[in-house]
Design an enzyme around this catalytic site. Structure first.
Site, short mmCIF file in Angstrom:
data_model
loop_
_atom_site.label_atom_id
_atom_site.label_comp_id
_atom_site.label_asym_id
_atom_site.label_seq_id
_atom_site.Cartn_x
_atom_site.Cartn_y
_atom_site.Cartn_z
N LYS A 117 51.76 43.81 44.07
CA LYS A 117 52.12 43.28 42.76
C LYS A 117 53.23 44.01 42.01
O LYS A 117 53.55 43.64 40.90
CB LYS A 117 50.88 43.14 41.86
CG LYS A 117 49.84 42.24 42.50
CD LYS A 117 49.12 41.39 41.53
CE LYS A 117 48.22 40.44 42.29
NZ LYS A 117 46.99 40.18 41.65
N ASP A 144 45.37 38.73 37.05
CA ASP A 144 45.34 38.17 38.38
C ASP A 144 44.56 36.86 38.26
O ASP A 144 43.89 36.62 37.25
CB ASP A 144 44.63 39.17 39.31
CG ASP A 144 44.36 38.59 40.70
OD1 ASP A 144 45.25 37.93 41.26
OD2 ASP A 144 43.25 38.80 41.21
N LEU A 145 44.59 36.02 39.27
CA LEU A 145 43.83 34.78 39.25
C LEU A 145 42.54 34.88 40.04
O LEU A 145 41.44 34.85 39.48
CB LEU A 145 44.69 33.62 39.79
CG LEU A 145 45.88 33.22 38.92
CD1 LEU A 145 46.73 32.16 39.63
CD2 LEU A 145 45.42 32.70 37.57
N ASP A 146 42.67 35.00 41.38
CA ASP A 146 41.50 34.95 42.27
C ASP A 146 40.56 36.12 42.02
O ASP A 146 40.97 37.28 42.08
CB ASP A 146 41.94 34.95 43.74
CG ASP A 146 42.78 33.73 44.10
OD1 ASP A 146 42.77 32.75 43.32
OD2 ASP A 146 43.45 33.76 45.15
N ASP A 148 41.16 42.36 40.53
CA ASP A 148 39.93 42.68 41.27
C ASP A 148 40.18 43.53 42.50
O ASP A 148 39.24 43.87 43.22
CB ASP A 148 39.21 41.39 41.69
CG ASP A 148 40.01 40.61 42.73
OD1 ASP A 148 39.44 40.22 43.76
OD2 ASP A 148 41.21 40.38 42.51
#
Length: 190
Positions: free
Chosen positions: A103, A27-29, A126
């Site tokens: 997702k 994931d990014l954030d 997260d």
């Protein structure tokens, strides 16, 4: 701890495992970087969590493919930040789009693009809801509290290895059963 030190530590951790994932998905954030893209401007220079870059470079050096699965509503900003951080060539797939599916759509697309089975993937995120839904697909999924770090990498590779071992045992049992379906032998205990 510098990127090179983290990379070397990550390589040492990866070297401890005989069974490795074919694809690691991030994931990014609040997983690779400590912010939400939608709260930032494309003009800003983003930063990663302190150990993220070293881990990504270690995985790349070991020949493990990587991908991104992000539900960011501002994919343009996310992609700009990936470019600014010189990470774009690291990823074989980037699925960055807003979604209500926690997702699962992202992983279906990653699977279609790469051909890699879900049980050969390791995922870091997260948000518990994403971990729960993606785990049900057969992906080894790790919840990160403070971004991806060496502890999360070790935990992920440990769980991936355990899941692969269970899968292999089940496959062997099934092969044994399918060769002799009338057998009433007792199941092996784990």
């Amino acid at each position: 701890m510098g990127d090179e030190t983290v990379k070397n530590d990550a390589l040492q951790i990866i070297g401890m495992f005989q069974v490795l994932p074919r694809l690691v998905v991030f994931d990014l954030d609040y997983t690779l970087w400590p912010f939400y893209c939608e709260c930032r401007s494309k003009r800003e220079m983003p930063s990663l969590y302190p150990q993220a870059k070293g881990i990504v470079y270690a995985l790349k050096e070991k020949g493990i493919d990587m991908a991104i699965a992000s539900r960011s509503p501002t994919s343009d900003i996310a992609k700009t930040f990936i470019d600014k951080l010189s990470l774009k060539p690291m990823f074989v797939a980037q699925e960055i789009f807003s979604s209500w599916t926690h997702k699962t759509d992202h992983f279906q697309r990653i699977h279609s693009r790469t051909g890699i089975p879900f049980n050969s993937m390791l995922f870091f995120d997260d948000e518990d809801r994403n971990i729960q839904s993606v785990s049900k697909m057969g992906v080894t999924s790790i919840l990160v509290g403070d971004g991806v770090n060496l502890g999360a990498l070790r935990q992920g590779l440990t769980e991936f290895s355990q899941n692969a071992s269970k899968s292999e045992k089940n496959k062997q049992r099934w092969q044994k059963y399918s060769q002799n379906p009338n057998s009433s032998e007792k199941k092996d205990e784990d």
